[in-house]
Design an enzyme around this catalytic site. Structure first.
Site, mmCIF file in Angstrom:
data_model
loop_
_atom_site.group_PDB
_atom_site.id
_atom_site.type_symbol
_atom_site.label_atom_id
_atom_site.label_comp_id
_atom_site.label_asym_id
_atom_site.label_seq_id
_atom_site.Cartn_x
_atom_site.Cartn_y
_atom_site.Cartn_z
ATOM 1 N N ASP A 13 1.758 1.857 -1.002
ATOM 2 C CA ASP A 13 2.151 3.369 -0.472
ATOM 3 C C ASP A 13 2.564 3.288 1.045
ATOM 4 O O ASP A 13 2.815 4.279 1.929
ATOM 5 C CB ASP A 13 1.154 4.495 -0.649
ATOM 6 C CG ASP A 13 0.519 4.680 -1.991
ATOM 7 O OD1 ASP A 13 1.331 4.377 -2.852
ATOM 8 O OD2 ASP A 13 -0.707 4.558 -2.119
ATOM 9 N N LYS A 16 7.912 1.317 0.732
ATOM 10 C CA LYS A 16 8.968 0.341 0.325
ATOM 11 C C LYS A 16 10.164 0.904 -0.155
ATOM 12 O O LYS A 16 11.169 0.184 0.095
ATOM 13 C CB LYS A 16 7.913 -0.704 -0.620
ATOM 14 C CG LYS A 16 6.898 -1.309 -0.250
ATOM 15 C CD LYS A 16 6.404 -2.127 -1.268
ATOM 16 C CE LYS A 16 5.440 -1.311 -2.256
ATOM 17 N NZ LYS A 16 3.871 -0.831 -1.767
ATOM 18 N N GLY A 40 4.323 4.092 -7.578
ATOM 19 C CA GLY A 40 5.318 5.127 -7.167
ATOM 20 C C GLY A 40 5.853 4.990 -6.175
ATOM 21 O O GLY A 40 5.318 4.847 -5.058
ATOM 22 N N HIS A 41 7.332 4.930 -6.326
ATOM 23 C CA HIS A 41 8.009 4.787 -5.054
ATOM 24 C C HIS A 41 8.656 6.076 -4.879
ATOM 25 O O HIS A 41 9.175 6.826 -5.719
ATOM 26 C CB HIS A 41 9.369 3.694 -5.325
ATOM 27 C CG HIS A 41 8.835 2.416 -5.490
ATOM 28 N ND1 HIS A 41 8.160 1.868 -4.367
ATOM 29 C CD2 HIS A 41 8.844 1.657 -6.709
ATOM 30 C CE1 HIS A 41 8.081 0.657 -4.829
ATOM 31 N NE2 HIS A 41 8.400 0.535 -5.993
ATOM 32 N N GLN A 223 2.440 -1.804 -5.451
ATOM 33 C CA GLN A 223 0.973 -2.047 -4.795
ATOM 34 C C GLN A 223 1.280 -2.788 -3.442
ATOM 35 O O GLN A 223 2.382 -2.761 -2.690
ATOM 36 C CB GLN A 223 -0.144 -2.601 -5.870
ATOM 37 C CG GLN A 223 -0.324 -1.683 -6.782
ATOM 38 C CD GLN A 223 0.755 -1.775 -7.942
ATOM 39 O OE1 GLN A 223 1.153 -2.744 -8.501
ATOM 40 N NE2 GLN A 223 1.156 -0.728 -8.716
HETATM 41 P P1 IMP Z 1 -4.784 -0.005 -11.290
HETATM 42 O O1 IMP Z 1 -3.542 -0.737 -10.677
HETATM 43 O O2 IMP Z 1 -4.448 1.220 -12.163
HETATM 44 O O3 IMP Z 1 -5.605 -1.127 -12.283
HETATM 45 O O4 IMP Z 1 -5.848 0.487 -10.189
HETATM 46 C C1 IMP Z 1 -6.510 -0.577 -9.417
HETATM 47 C C2 IMP Z 1 -6.331 -0.059 -7.861
HETATM 48 O O5 IMP Z 1 -5.211 -0.188 -7.480
HETATM 49 C C3 IMP Z 1 -6.944 1.498 -7.729
HETATM 50 O O6 IMP Z 1 -7.763 1.456 -6.399
HETATM 51 C C4 IMP Z 1 -5.746 2.133 -7.637
HETATM 52 O O7 IMP Z 1 -5.677 3.480 -6.858
HETATM 53 C C5 IMP Z 1 -4.873 1.037 -6.854
HETATM 54 N N1 IMP Z 1 -3.223 1.291 -7.157
HETATM 55 C C6 IMP Z 1 -2.705 0.968 -8.181
HETATM 56 N N2 IMP Z 1 -1.307 1.166 -7.847
HETATM 57 C C7 IMP Z 1 -1.023 1.839 -6.743
HETATM 58 C C8 IMP Z 1 0.074 2.130 -5.867
HETATM 59 O O8 IMP Z 1 1.134 1.980 -6.011
HETATM 60 N N3 IMP Z 1 -0.354 2.593 -4.720
HETATM 61 C C9 IMP Z 1 -1.807 2.757 -4.124
HETATM 62 N N4 IMP Z 1 -2.858 1.914 -4.765
HETATM 63 C C10 IMP Z 1 -2.512 1.648 -6.060
#
Ligand code: IMP
Length: 430
Positions: A13, A16, A40-41, A223
């Site tokens: 977050d 990007k 999420g962008h 991420q």
């Molecule tokens: P998963 O990717 O749904 O398996 O989640 C694993 C971890 O990555 C969790 O702590 C989520 O909150 C975090 N996470 C996954 N995608 C994002 C993102 O786009 N931004 C911030 N944190 C993320």
């Protein structure tokens, strides 16, 4: 012409989408190389805000070819909904290409994601519940279903049977859930086949020939570094490799073709989900950052945990990714503090650590050692050059640059696409 990799340098977050948007028409191909609809962008164009989860943010840029690379995990229902949403708002998705090798997220992956989290109790990862981890687990376990399987119903059925074999035992006997039938999954998947077929391609071949033709290819990570399954705060991570090395794996573009690796860094720190976060704030300052920075998840709407800038993490991120440049976002959110702390090292059980601690145990014990800089009060959203910034904001940026070990090429000073200070070109002149 170059391939450029864009990676979040903290816990995600970082903004990007803003950098992709800024590169705009200079980018010919914009590629997602890992993750799925856990991302999420938010891209703001002409005052219109678009939230995309699975599509590369370049989908908004006219003329840019958006590509979903082989390293991405694709929920076809989400993909088609996102396409429909953009089309309804007048954004064409005709150019979209999807790798035949990308893995598919099935409904059972999301079910397993959620029940696993529930069973972890207080040790929860705080996943997005989108089935990301279980889909990557199947990929590595060699029981995954890929986009190309949609076009061979016999193979699709075989693969779904193989994938459900063990899962149904688990769902029934361990998690006390109903079994999932092969038919419901296969029929569900086949409903998407016709809509997706024209967009499916050998995207590695497409991207490499684009590079041969001097096109600019942007490899956009979702991420971020500290959520990387190898280099992040394991096990509180996502299940893929957002770091720069992952860009090669997830796109089929070799490392020798990459010229720039740009890190995106928020002027403070946020994190969603569980896991260690040394500079986290639990006070009014943290609430202020969340409110002014609009720190709520684009995907889940969860409030983000907020804290001061952590230079130890940023320096580590520079090392892991080999950043050539940084883009600093949301500097405007820091206006209005008397003093702005920067975490320059950690105290781990009485011992100073200037680098990221080697073990999870030490990182969980890390307490920030701060350096305090003067704050500024001015609204900086109108600043368009480094010299326009208040002296204290200039000093903050310069100090970050010294600590993180790579130059800052641009600074975000507001949510709009023009609210940027451009310091150095990210796409080299042809
Ligand atoms: P998963 O990717 O749904 O398996 O989640 C694993 C971890 O990555 C969790 O702590 C989520 O909150 C975090 N996470 C996954 N995608 C994002 C993102 O786009 N931004 C911030 N944190 C993320």
């Amino acid at each position: 012409m170059p391939a450029i990799v864009l990676v979040g340098a903290q816990w995600g977050d970082e903004g990007k989408g803003k950098v992709t948007d800024l590169l705009g028409s200079s980018v010919d191909y914009c590629v997602r190389y890992q993750g799925g609809n856990n991302a999420g962008h938010t891209v703001v164009v002409d005052g219109e805000s678009y939230a995309v989860h699975l599509l590369p943010s370049g989908v908004i840029t006219p003329g840019c070819v958006p590509v979903i690379g082989n390293g991405v995990v694709v929920d076809p229902a989400v993909l088609l909904d996102e396409i429909a949403m953009l089309e309804a708002r007048g954004v064409s998705t005709d150019r979209l290409l999807i790798s035949a090798n990308a893995h598919l997220i099935a409904p059972y992956h999301a079910t397993i994601d959620k029940v696993t989290e529930r069973f972890l109790g207080k040790n929860q990862i705080g996943t997005t519940g989108r089935g990301i981890g279980p889909t990557y687990a199947d990929k590595v376990n060699r029981v995954g279903v890929r986009v190309q399987d949609l076009f061979d119903p016999g193979i699709l059925r075989q693969k779904v049977e193989g994938a459900l074999d063990q899962k149904n035992h688990l769902l029934l006997k361990v998690y006390n859930r109903r079994a999932i039938t092969v038919n419901e999954i296969v029929d569900g998947f086949l409903r998407y086949a016709d809509a997706l077929r024209p967009k499916v391609a050998d995207t590695s071949a497409v991207l490499n020939s684009a590079l041969d033709d001097n096109k600019v290819v942007l490899l956009e990570g979702a991420q971020a570094t500290m959520l990387d399954v190898d280099h992040g705060t394991y096990p509180f991570v996502t299940s893929s490799n957002p770091t720069a090395g992952g860009a090669c794996i997830g796109s089929g573009v070799g490392p020798t073709r990459i010229d720039r690796v740009v890190g995106v860094l928020k002027a403070y720190t946020t994190r969603v989900g569980a896991g260690p976060f040394p500079t986290e704030l639990h006070d009014a300052d943290g609430q202020h950052l969340r409110k002014v920075g609009g720190e709520y998840g684009v995907t889940t709407g969860r409030p983000r945990r907020c804290g001061w800038f952590d230079a130890v993490i940023a320096k580590y991120s520079t090392r892991i990714n080999g950043f050539t440049d940084y883009f600093l976002t949301k500097l405007d959110v820091l206006s209005g503090f008397e003093r702005v702390p920067i975490c320059v090292a950690y105290d781990v059980d009485g011992v100073r650590h200037d680098e990221m601690p080697m073990t999870q145990t030490d990182f969980h014990h890390a307490r920030p050692i701060f350096e305090y800089l003067d704050g500024w009060w001015e609204d900086i959203s109108g600043c368009r050059s480094f010299e326009d910034l208040p002296k204290a904001a200039q000093a903050y940026m310069k100090r970050l640059e010294e600590l993180i070990g790579a130059p800052v090429a641009g600074v975000g000073v507001g949510p709009g696409r023009d609210e940027v200070i451009a310091i150095r070109e990210l796409v080299p002149a042809a």
